[in-house]
Enzyme design. Structure first.
Site, mmCIF file in Angstrom:
data_model
loop_
_atom_site.group_PDB
_atom_site.id
_atom_site.type_symbol
_atom_site.label_atom_id
_atom_site.label_comp_id
_atom_site.label_asym_id
_atom_site.label_seq_id
_atom_site.Cartn_x
_atom_site.Cartn_y
_atom_site.Cartn_z
ATOM 1 N N PRO A 1 0.843 -1.294 -0.095
ATOM 2 C CA PRO A 1 0.022 0.201 -0.043
ATOM 3 C C PRO A 1 0.702 1.278 -0.041
ATOM 4 O O PRO A 1 1.902 1.292 0.773
ATOM 5 C CB PRO A 1 -0.789 -0.188 1.168
ATOM 6 N N ARG B 1 4.049 11.100 -2.014
ATOM 7 C CA ARG B 1 4.008 10.586 -0.645
ATOM 8 C C ARG B 1 5.301 11.231 0.307
ATOM 9 O O ARG B 1 6.445 10.832 -0.458
ATOM 10 C CB ARG B 1 3.654 9.445 -0.154
ATOM 11 N N TYR C 1 10.723 9.136 1.156
ATOM 12 C CA TYR C 1 10.981 8.198 0.058
ATOM 13 C C TYR C 1 11.555 8.894 -1.303
ATOM 14 O O TYR C 1 11.664 7.956 -1.992
ATOM 15 C CB TYR C 1 9.450 7.695 -0.277
ATOM 16 N N ASN D 1 7.859 -5.618 -0.706
ATOM 17 C CA ASN D 1 7.860 -4.492 0.250
ATOM 18 C C ASN D 1 6.696 -4.471 0.532
ATOM 19 O O ASN D 1 5.410 -3.798 -0.154
ATOM 20 C CB ASN D 1 8.154 -3.206 -0.582
ATOM 21 N N ALA E 1 3.121 -0.765 4.786
ATOM 22 C CA ALA E 1 2.813 -0.721 6.372
ATOM 23 C C ALA E 1 2.339 -2.069 6.816
ATOM 24 O O ALA E 1 2.401 -2.532 8.062
ATOM 25 C CB ALA E 1 1.803 0.236 6.524
ATOM 26 N N HIS F 1 4.405 -4.457 9.259
ATOM 27 C CA HIS F 1 4.443 -4.231 10.907
ATOM 28 C C HIS F 1 3.362 -5.041 11.435
ATOM 29 O O HIS F 1 3.314 -4.934 12.753
ATOM 30 C CB HIS F 1 4.293 -2.700 11.100
ATOM 31 N N ASP G 1 1.762 -15.210 6.605
ATOM 32 C CA ASP G 1 1.495 -16.706 6.435
ATOM 33 C C ASP G 1 1.387 -17.217 5.055
ATOM 34 O O ASP G 1 1.640 -18.141 4.580
ATOM 35 C CB ASP G 1 -0.108 -17.049 7.017
ATOM 36 N N GLU H 1 12.683 -9.296 1.713
ATOM 37 C CA GLU H 1 11.878 -7.972 2.054
ATOM 38 C C GLU H 1 12.715 -6.763 1.763
ATOM 39 O O GLU H 1 13.781 -6.736 2.065
ATOM 40 C CB GLU H 1 11.462 -8.398 3.551
ATOM 41 N N HIS I 1 12.828 -2.440 2.049
ATOM 42 C CA HIS I 1 12.308 -1.313 2.578
ATOM 43 C C HIS I 1 13.015 0.034 2.054
ATOM 44 O O HIS I 1 14.138 -0.023 1.871
ATOM 45 C CB HIS I 1 11.959 -1.010 4.099
ATOM 46 N N SER J 1 13.012 3.162 3.088
ATOM 47 C CA SER J 1 13.490 3.899 4.066
ATOM 48 C C SER J 1 13.967 2.906 5.133
ATOM 49 O O SER J 1 13.886 1.711 5.175
ATOM 50 C CB SER J 1 12.358 4.736 4.934
ATOM 51 N N ARG K 1 13.135 5.078 12.263
ATOM 52 C CA ARG K 1 11.974 5.591 12.327
ATOM 53 C C ARG K 1 11.052 5.519 13.559
ATOM 54 O O ARG K 1 11.582 5.264 14.721
ATOM 55 C CB ARG K 1 11.046 5.337 10.930
HETATM 56 C C1 DQA Z 1 8.265 1.146 3.749
HETATM 57 C C2 DQA Z 1 8.168 1.224 5.218
HETATM 58 C C3 DQA Z 1 6.977 1.122 5.983
HETATM 59 O O1 DQA Z 1 6.855 1.576 7.249
HETATM 60 C C4 DQA Z 1 5.762 2.124 5.366
HETATM 61 O O2 DQA Z 1 4.547 2.005 5.867
HETATM 62 C C5 DQA Z 1 5.768 2.165 3.972
HETATM 63 C C6 DQA Z 1 7.124 2.175 3.155
HETATM 64 C C7 DQA Z 1 9.639 1.488 2.843
HETATM 65 O O3 DQA Z 1 9.773 1.129 1.854
HETATM 66 O O4 DQA Z 1 10.416 2.356 3.549
HETATM 67 O O5 DQA Z 1 4.679 2.324 3.294
HETATM 68 O O6 DQA Z 1 7.950 -0.239 3.735
#
Ligand code: DQA
Length: 147
Positions: free
Chosen positions: A9, A17, A22, A74, A77, A80, A87, A98, A100, A102, A107
């Site tokens: 998302p 955003r 980002y 990725n 959110a 978390h 699953d 995985e 990310h 950031s 953070r």
């Molecule tokens: C994210 C980090 C997540 O905490 C956040 O909700 C995102 C982007 C990242 O790519 O840094 O939407 O996955």
């Protein structure tokens, strides 16, 4: 080799955003970057983005039937708190990375926990868009070592 990249998302909102977190580049730029690397490496690349948990789960399950060799995700959110995505990932026994953009360790407190990372082979965090390129190298290496 077939690699699937799933983005969760709000990643379609890159370039709009929180640019301080980002960056300025948009989702199309991210796709162009990973497509260029896939072409260079002669890898079959599929990409998918959704703002919905169920659609992401459906796409992970489809990867099983499509015989995808490796997965980069990725979960945004959902990282978390989505035990359902965790699953779904756990049901695939292919290399999974995985990513990310950031650095989630630097953070807010709630971002430090990833419920999805324990069912992935590796987590790459805080390298901007380059993290996806690093993930491609990592997933390809894992796929090669598996054979
Ligand atoms: C994210 C980090 C997540 O905490 C956040 O909700 C995102 C982007 C990242 O790519 O840094 O939407 O996955």
């Amino acid at each position: 080799m077939k690699i699937l990249v799933i983005n969760g998302p709000n990643l379609n909102f890159l370039g709009i955003r929180e640019k301080g977190v980002y960056g300025d580049r948009d989702y199309a730029a991210l796709l162009a970057l990973i497509k260029e690397k896939a072409d260079e490496l002669n890898i079959e690349l599929e990409t998918f983005q959704s703002n919905s948990e169920g659609e992401i789960i459906d796409r992970i399950q489809k990867a099983y039937y499509d015989k995808v060799d490796g997965l980069i995700i990725n979960p945004a959110a959902y990282t978390h708190y989505s035990y359902a995505i965790r699953d779904a990932l756990a049901s695939l026994s292919i290399p999974k990375i995985e990513v990310h953009i950031s650095n989630i360790q630097e953070r807010e407190e709630f971002r430090r926990v990833s419920v999805t990372a324990p069912v992935c082979d590796e987590q790459i965090s805080g390298h901007g868009f380059d993290g996806y390129l690093m993930a491609m190298d990592a997933v390809i290496n894992l796929c090669k070592n598996k054979k």
